[in-house]
Design an enzyme around this catalytic site. Structure first.
Site, PDB file in Angstrom:
ATOM      1  N   ASP A 153       4.292 -10.503  -5.568  1.00  0.00           N
ATOM      2  CA  ASP A 153       3.300  -9.360  -5.212  1.00  0.00           C
ATOM      3  C   ASP A 153       2.160 -10.337  -4.753  1.00  0.00           C
ATOM      4  O   ASP A 153       1.658  -9.941  -5.744  1.00  0.00           O
ATOM      5  CB  ASP A 153       3.847  -8.999  -6.658  1.00  0.00           C
ATOM      6  CG  ASP A 153       2.296  -7.043  -6.618  1.00  0.00           C
ATOM      7  OD1 ASP A 153       2.575  -6.141  -5.118  1.00  0.00           O
ATOM      8  OD2 ASP A 153       2.362  -7.293  -7.308  1.00  0.00           O
ATOM      9  N   SER A 190      -1.187  -9.968  -1.607  1.00  0.00           N
ATOM     10  CA  SER A 190      -2.077  -9.203  -1.170  1.00  0.00           C
ATOM     11  C   SER A 190      -1.550  -9.749   0.088  1.00  0.00           C
ATOM     12  O   SER A 190      -1.777  -9.560   1.462  1.00  0.00           O
ATOM     13  CB  SER A 190      -3.172  -8.762  -1.730  1.00  0.00           C
ATOM     14  OG  SER A 190      -4.229  -9.198  -1.241  1.00  0.00           O
ATOM     15  N   GLY A 215       2.014  -5.616   4.660  1.00  0.00           N
ATOM     16  CA  GLY A 215       0.803  -4.641   5.464  1.00  0.00           C
ATOM     17  C   GLY A 215      -0.215  -5.291   4.896  1.00  0.00           C
ATOM     18  O   GLY A 215       0.334  -6.236   3.559  1.00  0.00           O
ATOM     19  N   GLY A 217      -3.791  -3.564   3.247  1.00  0.00           N
ATOM     20  CA  GLY A 217      -4.939  -3.063   3.638  1.00  0.00           C
ATOM     21  C   GLY A 217      -4.618  -1.379   3.774  1.00  0.00           C
ATOM     22  O   GLY A 217      -5.537  -0.633   3.836  1.00  0.00           O
ATOM     23  N   GLY A 225      -2.808   0.104   2.085  1.00  0.00           N
ATOM     24  CA  GLY A 225      -2.741   1.661   1.447  1.00  0.00           C
ATOM     25  C   GLY A 225      -3.600   2.780   1.063  1.00  0.00           C
ATOM     26  O   GLY A 225      -4.716   2.209   1.307  1.00  0.00           O
ATOM     27  N   CYS A 239      -6.356   1.440  -2.006  1.00  0.00           N
ATOM     28  CA  CYS A 239      -6.770   0.049  -1.062  1.00  0.00           C
ATOM     29  C   CYS A 239      -7.885   0.341  -0.739  1.00  0.00           C
ATOM     30  O   CYS A 239      -8.813   0.982   0.588  1.00  0.00           O
ATOM     31  CB  CYS A 239      -5.412  -0.714  -0.242  1.00  0.00           C
ATOM     32  SG  CYS A 239      -5.976  -2.280   0.425  1.00  0.00           S
ATOM     33  N   GLY A 285       0.496   3.597   2.900  1.00  0.00           N
ATOM     34  CA  GLY A 285       0.006   3.728   4.254  1.00  0.00           C
ATOM     35  C   GLY A 285       1.002   4.935   4.617  1.00  0.00           C
ATOM     36  O   GLY A 285       1.072   6.062   4.859  1.00  0.00           O
ATOM     37  N   GLY A 295       4.207   3.697  -2.665  1.00  0.00           N
ATOM     38  CA  GLY A 295       2.365   4.220  -3.888  1.00  0.00           C
ATOM     39  C   GLY A 295       2.540   5.275  -4.398  1.00  0.00           C
ATOM     40  O   GLY A 295       3.530   6.221  -4.450  1.00  0.00           O
ATOM     41  N   ARG A 349      -1.309  -8.654  -8.376  1.00  0.00           N
ATOM     42  CA  ARG A 349      -1.297  -9.626  -7.124  1.00  0.00           C
ATOM     43  C   ARG A 349      -2.639  -9.512  -6.479  1.00  0.00           C
ATOM     44  O   ARG A 349      -3.275 -10.449  -5.592  1.00  0.00           O
ATOM     45  CB  ARG A 349      -0.661  -8.780  -5.957  1.00  0.00           C
ATOM     46  CG  ARG A 349      -1.611  -7.294  -6.006  1.00  0.00           C
ATOM     47  CD  ARG A 349      -1.436  -5.596  -5.462  1.00  0.00           C
ATOM     48  NE  ARG A 349       0.302  -6.244  -4.501  1.00  0.00           N
ATOM     49  CZ  ARG A 349      -0.496  -5.539  -2.861  1.00  0.00           C
ATOM     50  NH1 ARG A 349      -1.035  -5.135  -2.597  1.00  0.00           N
ATOM     51  NH2 ARG A 349       0.325  -5.653  -2.591  1.00  0.00           N
ATOM     52  N   GLU A 382      -4.410  19.938  17.778  1.00  0.00           N
ATOM     53  CA  GLU A 382      -3.365  21.447  18.348  1.00  0.00           C
ATOM     54  C   GLU A 382      -1.908  20.990  17.582  1.00  0.00           C
ATOM     55  O   GLU A 382      -1.783  21.906  17.427  1.00  0.00           O
ATOM     56  CB  GLU A 382      -3.536  20.715  19.649  1.00  0.00           C
ATOM     57  CG  GLU A 382      -2.199  22.413  20.253  1.00  0.00           C
ATOM     58  CD  GLU A 382      -1.462  20.927  22.431  1.00  0.00           C
ATOM     59  OE1 GLU A 382      -1.930  21.665  22.992  1.00  0.00           O
ATOM     60  OE2 GLU A 382      -0.912  20.728  22.325  1.00  0.00           O
TER      61      GLU A 382
HETATM   62  P1  IMP Z   1       0.381   3.246  -0.551  1.00  0.00           P
HETATM   63  O1  IMP Z   1       1.884   3.451  -0.591  1.00  0.00           O
HETATM   64  O2  IMP Z   1      -0.678   3.855   0.337  1.00  0.00           O
HETATM   65  O3  IMP Z   1      -0.351   4.093  -1.776  1.00  0.00           O
HETATM   66  O4  IMP Z   1       0.218   2.407  -0.504  1.00  0.00           O
HETATM   67  C1  IMP Z   1       0.982   1.539  -1.560  1.00  0.00           C
HETATM   68  C2  IMP Z   1       0.801  -0.297  -1.966  1.00  0.00           C
HETATM   69  O5  IMP Z   1      -0.682  -0.075  -2.104  1.00  0.00           O
HETATM   70  C3  IMP Z   1       1.395  -1.636  -2.992  1.00  0.00           C
HETATM   71  O6  IMP Z   1       2.876  -1.239  -2.546  1.00  0.00           O
HETATM   72  C4  IMP Z   1       0.666  -2.103  -3.215  1.00  0.00           C
HETATM   73  O7  IMP Z   1       1.713  -2.980  -1.419  1.00  0.00           O
HETATM   74  C5  IMP Z   1      -0.517  -2.068  -2.275  1.00  0.00           C
HETATM   75  N1  IMP Z   1      -1.355  -1.777  -3.212  1.00  0.00           N
HETATM   76  C6  IMP Z   1      -1.512  -1.274  -4.671  1.00  0.00           C
HETATM   77  N2  IMP Z   1      -2.087  -2.382  -5.382  1.00  0.00           N
HETATM   78  C7  IMP Z   1      -3.671  -2.107  -4.230  1.00  0.00           C
HETATM   79  C8  IMP Z   1      -4.825  -2.335  -4.899  1.00  0.00           C
HETATM   80  O8  IMP Z   1      -5.373  -2.450  -5.979  1.00  0.00           O
HETATM   81  N3  IMP Z   1      -5.460  -2.808  -3.960  1.00  0.00           N
HETATM   82  C9  IMP Z   1      -5.172  -2.426  -2.481  1.00  0.00           C
HETATM   83  N4  IMP Z   1      -3.446  -2.415  -1.810  1.00  0.00           N
HETATM   84  C10 IMP Z   1      -2.842  -2.058  -3.128  1.00  0.00           C
END
Ligand code: IMP
Length: 511
Positions: free
Chosen positions: A265, A267, A315, A317, A319, A322, A363, A384, A432, A494
């Protein structure tokens, strides 16, 4: 001067204001039904003449985050055909305990929500509304079963100011089964349940400690739809996150607890630290699959593949919580990352005959983002926010009045915070964001989404329908045949609701 500028803009998985990725319809044949639409995918690498160690029946993972995946979420994800990844931003023994908890469950056996004799009936009514079911075993402080209370045991109006003990059925009036006569065998439990003439049956130890309950509707579900991802002993499969600092102690404890797969885990997964971690695990615990990440480039994929990763996580950025890209100016649009890494995976497969699954992490806002991520080349998605509103997270529900366009609406929501947020910072060392002292995530709220089962039942229906209308019947088919287009701003307008005033309710606010 900068080494290189990439002139094609980086594409988000779904940018809802500027562009949106959408699948173009394909030819749909009569035999493309919901049942024949296949959402399974490999989670671990395999070569052309072997099977992956772990295959998911619904290619989705719940994120390794404090606010998303504890044991309840992991069990429910596995029941739904996916997998939960237990977060590592906690002490090693606490994480190992969570893994053990998941592994102590067998398909069809449920650890039910319980109440105490002193619980108010009004709280049972509330719990029942929140959890979507109405049968609760009554236990004492040591988990000893004292009786049962169901919605048939009280009248909502007349009894709401009484306590559970005033209306419950005591132990001698209910049917129970003992764990040593059931022996974790679902069919034996089923037979006992039918003989009891009830909809559910508690299973207790000879000391009367509640272990599980079996529910007729659940057993039917397991017998009819064996989607659950199970190990050879019919236990739920579970993942566990690890970091690149205390991995030598953590990995051992997690494997002893029964973790089926590990996820590094970080980033930024294209680093010496990740290389050391992968090499250590491959040398010491070569049987346990390990997912490397996160990366967003072809070079990142090749690096993780060369160092033995069984799958790669993509991935940086995207999230929902994030702030990495704003804080440090490094990252990439998730659509572009998936495309580039999936191409690297395909090239690697052609070159070596080894297929390394790609997990698109972050995302996912709504169900169709899952289908689009698969179509772009992901084998599996990780989310998440998409799961953070469900009952099964480790967090608590709250009810809030919110003003939306001048109207006060009561909304139910659950907290959701990043692993790099201030709230999680006590555990940054093991998480992470080990090496830094500024936040990379925020604390937020998401709309309540009910039980994971209901949430995913709807999502799966939409995803499968989208696949069929795009002319595809499996994730592999999407990889080979889906056509994806970027919509103009006008097309997005649309494609949404337009030129009408929508009635705002809590439901219409939820994605
Ligand atoms: P989400 O599904 O768009 O909410 O993104 C979830 C993902 O964001 C997680 O699986 C991580 O890879 C990542 N993530 C978790 N915590 C953080 C953070 O504090 N900052 C940036 N990315 C994060």
């Amino acid at each position: 001067m900068v080494k290189h500028i990439i002139e094609i803009p980086s594409r988000a998985l779904a940018e809802f204001e500027l562009q949106q990725l959408i699948m173009i319809p394909g030819y749909k044949t009569k035999d493309m039904t919901s049942d024949s639409t296949d959402t399974s995918a490999p989670l671990t690498k395999f070569s052309s003449n072997e099977k992956p160690k772990i295959k998911l029946n619904f290619a989705a993972l719940s994120s390794a985050m404090q606010s998303v995946t504890g044991p309840k979420m992991a069990i429910s994800m596995a029941q739904e055909g996916g997998l939960g990844v237990i977060f590592c931003s906690q002490p090693i023994d606490a994480q190992a305990k969570m893994v053990k908890n998941v592994k102590s469950h067998r398909a069809g056996f449920v650890i039910p929500d319980t109440v105490f004799p002193e619980t108010a009936i009004s709280d049972v009514i509330k719990l029942s509304e929140d959890r979507g079911h109405s049968t609760f075993p009554v236990v004492d402080n040591n988990g000893i079963l004292l009786g049962y209370i169901t919605k048939n045991d009280f009248d909502r109006k007349r009894h709401s100011n009484l306590l559970v003990k005033d209306r419950m059925l005591p132990l001698d009036k209910i049917s129970v089964a003992y764990d040593d006569e059931i022996n974790d065998n679902l069919m034996t439990a089923y037979e006992k349940l039918i003989e009891s003439h009830h909809g559910s049956l508690p299973i207790i130890t000879r000391e009367k400690k509640l272990k599980y309950a079996v529910f007729k509707k659940d057993i039917d579900h397991h017998i009819d739809k064996p989607l659950a991802v199970l190990d050879a002993e019919k236990r739920y499969v579970v993942g566990a996150a690890i970091n690149t600092s205390d991995y030598k102690q953590r990995v051992k404890a997690l494997i002893e607890a029964g973790a089926d797969i590990l996820f590094i885990d970080t980033s930024q997964g294209h680093t010496d630290y990740v290389k050391d971690t992968l090499q250590f695990i491959k040398k010491e615990f070569s049987n346990v699959p390990i997912v490397g990440g996160n990366i967003v480039t072809r070079e990142g994929f090749d690096f993780l593949a060369e160092n033995g990763a069984d799958a790669v996580k993509v991935g940086m950025g995207p999230g929902s919580i994030c702030i990495t890209q704003e804080q440090i100016g490094v990252g990439r649009g998730q659509g572009t990352s998936i495309l580039e890494v999936a191409k690297a995976r395909d090239d690697y497969y052609k070159k070596t005959g080894i297929y390394i699954p790609v997990i698109a992490d972050g995302g996912i806002r709504v169900a169709k983002d899952i289908t689009v991520a698969w179509a772009l080349g992901a084998d599996v998605v990780m989310a998440g926010k998409y799961f953070a509103g469900c009952d099964e997270t480790p967090t608590k529900l709250r009810t809030m009045a919110r003003i939306v366009e001048g109207k006060t609406i009561e909304v139910r929501e659950k907290p959701y915070w990043g692993e790099g947020s201030d709230k999680a910072k006590d555990w940054m060392i093991a998480g992470r964001y080990g090496q830094q002292d500024f936040p990379e995530g925020v604390e937020a709220w998401v709309p309540y989404a009910g039980t994971l089962k209901n949430h995913l039942t709807q999502a799966k229906a939409m995803i499968k329908d989208g696949m069929r209308k795009a002319g595809c019947s499996s994730i592999k088919d999407l990889h080979e045949n889906a056509v994806v287009q970027i919509l103009s701003a006008g097309s997005i307008k649309e494609g949404g609701v337009h030129d009408v005033t929508v009635e705002k309710t809590e439901k219409s606010l939820n994605p």
